[in-house]
Each structure stands twice: as C-alpha cells, then as structure tokens.
Design an enzyme around this catalytic site. Sequence first.
Site, mmCIF file in Angstrom:
data_model
loop_
_atom_site.group_PDB
_atom_site.id
_atom_site.type_symbol
_atom_site.label_atom_id
_atom_site.label_comp_id
_atom_site.label_asym_id
_atom_site.label_seq_id
_atom_site.Cartn_x
_atom_site.Cartn_y
_atom_site.Cartn_z
ATOM 1 N N GLU A 66 -11.523 49.553 30.266
ATOM 2 C CA GLU A 66 -10.737 50.073 31.388
ATOM 3 C C GLU A 66 -11.437 49.829 32.718
ATOM 4 O O GLU A 66 -10.805 49.509 33.725
ATOM 5 C CB GLU A 66 -10.450 51.566 31.191
ATOM 6 C CG GLU A 66 -9.679 51.912 29.924
ATOM 7 C CD GLU A 66 -8.365 51.160 29.798
ATOM 8 O OE1 GLU A 66 -7.832 50.668 30.820
ATOM 9 O OE2 GLU A 66 -7.868 51.029 28.669
ATOM 10 N N ASP A 69 -11.469 43.135 27.326
ATOM 11 C CA ASP A 69 -12.086 43.345 26.007
ATOM 12 C C ASP A 69 -13.525 42.843 26.001
ATOM 13 O O ASP A 69 -14.450 43.547 25.567
ATOM 14 C CB ASP A 69 -11.292 42.607 24.928
ATOM 15 C CG ASP A 69 -10.054 43.352 24.470
ATOM 16 O OD1 ASP A 69 -9.941 44.560 24.749
ATOM 17 O OD2 ASP A 69 -9.190 42.724 23.826
#
Length: 685
Positions: free
Chosen positions: A525, A589
């Site tokens: 995030e 990721d």
Amino acid sequence: MKTLLCTFLLALAAIAQTAPSTPAKTEDKPLTSFPYTPGLDVSAMDRTVDPCVDFYQYTCGGWMKNNPIPSDQARWSVYGKLYQDNQQFLWGILDQLSKQKSGRDADQQKIGDYFGACMDEAAVNKLGAKPLEQYLKEIAALKSTKDLPPVLAHIHLSVEGAPFFNFSSNQDFENSSQVIAFASHGGLSLPDRDYYTKDDAHSEELRAKYVAHVARMFQLLGDKPDVAKTEADTVMRIETALAKPQLTRVERRDPHKLLHKMNATELQALTPRFDWAVYIKDIGLPPQQTFNVTQPEFYKELDHQLATLNVEDVKTYLRWHVAHGMAPYLSDNFVNENFDFYGKTLRGTPQLRPRWKRCVSLVDDQLGEALGKEFARRAFGPDLKQKTLTMTKQIEDAMQQDIDSLTWMGPETKAKALEKLHAIVNKIGYPDRWRDYSAVEINPTDFLGNVERASVFESHRQLNKIGKPLDRSEWSMTPPTVNAGYEPQMNDITFPAGVLQPPLYDPKMDDAPNYGNTGGTIGHELTHGFDDEGRQFDAKGDLKDWWTEADAKNFTERAQCIVDQYAQYVIIDDIKINSKLTEGEDVADLGGLILAWMAWKAQTKDLQLESRDGLTPEQRFFVGYAQWACENIRPEDARANAITDPHSPGKYRVNGLMVNIPEFEKAFQCKAGQPMVKENRCRVW
C-alpha cells in the site's frame, strides 16, 4: 475518478485448470468467536515440489488441494475464507441484535432491525415486483426526453447502478483539499465497456446470453415474450452506443485523461439536450459552477443518444436499469434470474449465496460503521492496533532508507518523495469518529424501504460534500472489511480491523511470517503512493508533476521491466495478463515485499532466530508472504477478471516477485537455470 484501492479480496487465483470443482463443506452457523488458522500453515504447503521450480505450488499446493471452491463462490482464497469467517462472526452479532428487543442503543437497533427485515424472505416474496411500482409509474409518465432529468435524479439517488451516467462528489484533482462535482461515465450493465466492443466468439456468445437475460427480466415485469425480446435488443443497442466512447481501464489509469473541469455553462453546452439545472436541483444540490467531466467524448455520445432515441426507447432502458438495480432485493424470481446470468453465466458460480450472507453484506454496505463499531469492539484490541502501527512505522522507515539509497533518483525528486512519504496518514483498525446514522429510518418490517432509505442517505451524504472542504479523517472502508487500500488524493493507507485477523496477521506467530504477510501488504500500500498512477500526486494529494524529467524517465524504464515480465504470463487458455492494467499492483507487490524484508531484518537484527517446521527464519518470511495468495478460481471468473481486475493472478503475485528478489534465491539455495532464478531482475524501489 474513484480512489485507487488495492483490492486484495478481489485478487485472482492460480491458473484455473488447477482449481478443484467439488464444493467445500462448511458449517453455516453464526459465530461468537473467530476460528483460528495459523499465519504460516505447513499443511497448506506441498513439499514434494521444489521451491526453486514453482514456489507458489510449494507454498500453496496443499491449500489448493484441500480448499475446493464452495458452490456459492466464483473463486476461493485465503482472503475469501477470512472474509467468510468475518461474515459468520458478523452474523452472530446481527442475529443476536435482531432478536433483542430492549437494551439496544440506536445503532444496534438499526443494524439489528435491518438484518431481521432482510432475513424475512417470506415477506419479501409476497411483494413480488410491487416495490418497483413507483419507479415504473414515473418512467411511464415520461412524455419526451426533456422530462428525463427529474426521473433520472430519483433513480440515481435510490437505485444501485448509474443509468446513462454517473454523478458524484470527489476531490478536485488540482486542489485535493476541496470536493467538487464529478460527472463520469456510466450507463452499462455488463462489467466493462470491453464486453460490448470485443468481437471474439466468446464475447459475442456472452452478449447473446445477456440479451436473453434482459428479455427474461422484462417478462418478470409483465411483458410478453416477443415484446420483451424487442426491449432487450433496445437495451443492448443503447448500452453499446454508450460503451464505445468510454475510455478503457488502462486509459483510466492516467488521471490526466480524466481531468476536464468545466463550469455550468460549458457542461450544458456539452449536452444541450439534458437540463443539468433541473437534475442538480432534483438530487438536492444548490446550483453548481464547477464540474469535472471525466470523459467529454462519452457525454457527446450521451447527447447524441438523447437526440436520436425516441421516448419509448428511453423508457425501456430505464425500466431495465431499475429492475436490474433492484433485483437482488426483490422476490426470489428476480433474485434467481439476476444470479443465473451475473453469477452462473458471467462468473461460473453454481449456487446463490445463502440469504444470511447476502444480508450481512448488505448491512455492512449500507450501515457499515454502525456494524463496524460492534465488530471492532469484539475483535480488535488496542494491543493489536499498536503492533500494526509499529510495523507500519518500521516499513515507512525502510522506505525512507530505500529512497535515500536509490542511484537512479536525483536529490530534488528524493526530497519531494520523502515529503510525500512523511505526509502519509495511517488509518488502522477503525475510524476515530463514527458515522452518524440518526437520519436513516430503519423499519423491522420494511426491507425494501430500508434499502432505499439507506441508499438515499448515502447518496445525499456523498453529494453534500460538494463545495465543502475535505474531511481527511473519513474512511473509505468499513472496519470489518477484509481489504487494504491506498488513496492517492487522500495520501493515506487504510487497514481495517477485518484484515488484521489470523491468518493474515497472527499474534501467536513469530515475526517472520507476519512481516512477510501483513508487512508485505503494508509495504504494498505504501508503494502505491509511488507507482505509475500514485506517483502523479504530490504530498497534499494534488495532481502535480514533482519529478524531474530524468527521474521520471528512469522510473518508467524500471516499471516497464515489470510490465514486460508480466505480459508473458498466461491467465487461462490464450489469455495473457494485461500488464498495463496490472502495472500498479505488480510494482506495489514487488516494492512492498522488499520493504517488508528490510523492516523484518531491522526488527530482528539483535535476535537469535531459530528454524521452525523445517524452515529457516528467512524461508518462513517468504512462505508467510506467499500463503496470503493461495487460491482457486473458476474458468469463467478468470476470463471476466482478465478484463476488469487490476491484479495479476495469485500464482504470479508470488512467483513473479521471487524471481526478482536475490534474498529469496539465497534463502532456498536456488541455482542458475532453475525456473525461479531470473538473470535480469526487475526492481523499481
């Protein structure tokens, strides 16, 4: 533009052919406590597989074998299972409150009575299509397209979906501290414009099935079969016309393509056949002078449609959208017909979710913070909140260290990047101030009325933000949500209490898998603030170029390495990942896992770590990360999500990372030439 949310719950599965088809056997009952699943589950592994050959199969092979897709799901995953566990826990709360008739506070009364009314299936079935009568009467009274604005305003306020277009509030791209009106694309009932424009055999077959479904829905409204068929063709014709000028999902990843501010006169000139002043008044707003029209070409086509359509075609289109939007809340014949297409045909799901699941989801959707208050009180203590905040701070420290060490980024851009990093707000568990639902009337015997009143409340709550300063404390997710997100204009990351439960975060587990799993998610995030989309917003959340030309070029080149890598991966049959759509998630990721590794090493630098379960601490970190992605998916859902989902399939969210991380290669002693060893690694952060 909707805010950029990283939807882990919607992350795709491994290649569909590996998915078991036998429904899982689960016990449907309300829960008063959570079932425990460890943060690193050795039974989920398949140790017959060499981790240097297929790390995803090594970490998730046992899980995929032992967790077939339940018959009411299009896919099944670790996230999906936790979501169901949360739902059963919420069911326990709501079941108790729906039966309790005294001693409830106002919010408990509302969520309990809403759930009780929703669960009264017999009462809903008695009504049939009657709840649609008022909408259908208003539509039937249309004399010309000039009469459309007040009717459309009523539908937009109270019915799910957005016939013709979408009108909402959002932060001004150029001044994120202010909220303005957004006129966006809409008008479709299939998931994306590509469903109307692709000309392959599968898409043509799906469109034919969609038209047949629309015709059957018109028959449920009382129309004769031949009339219903003609009406369905009309709906498809109008929706196809509205779909063609819409930007693709990849194009919409560029916020500059969605920035077209206009005043009221300019908006009216763009669509002269639609009276915006009447529409604005009827949705309950004062006259507006500032609009962001995200897709002007779409609105030109909308005006063309209003010029060429006869009023009967408009009525047909609106009748469909009202029936479609309300179908999940009507009698069984509407519910089942809606599910047959959108569940069975589109997603391959064999069985409708039981009513308790649908009712729990509805309460969370419409009264989410009232329900979330009860969830957080029972499932998220202060110790867990503090541990998560500490981990978040450590990962932010790792990102500062990472930015400082970058050789491809110059000092000017680094200073701006650190300014943005330090401005990020962390929202953990639940909001500091709960939403006030006192204006929502909930009647224990009026389910459809509750749905409409709650919808109108939320519509007005959102619209009333227009013209006012931004409330940066507001949450975009409810506390029970099994998800996490970054919003570039808010410049905040959100971790609801629902996602901070085992096995995603396990207080009983050692640090390695927790930092791999939740730490990797936090880093993911955080990295979204600096991916291909998020990096275009500054520390305040304004759309502003704060990069030097050379640094922007360096970033693009490094991100392209990831785009090229993921473009080679197959989702199903001959469909490969649309890596320009998944770019932001793929970059996040990789960056997130690197940051989590750095934070874990800092956390444990003075500790003597021991092997457990036949795995070294380093191996446990990587297995802990990978096991959040264990999942199975139905072929139909894999195809649908190849078009709409910005996440890569779970297999590649694991294997696609490990080939770029030398620490993984070292942890498992992989050798050159093995599939999990890549000669030219990609790395942005």
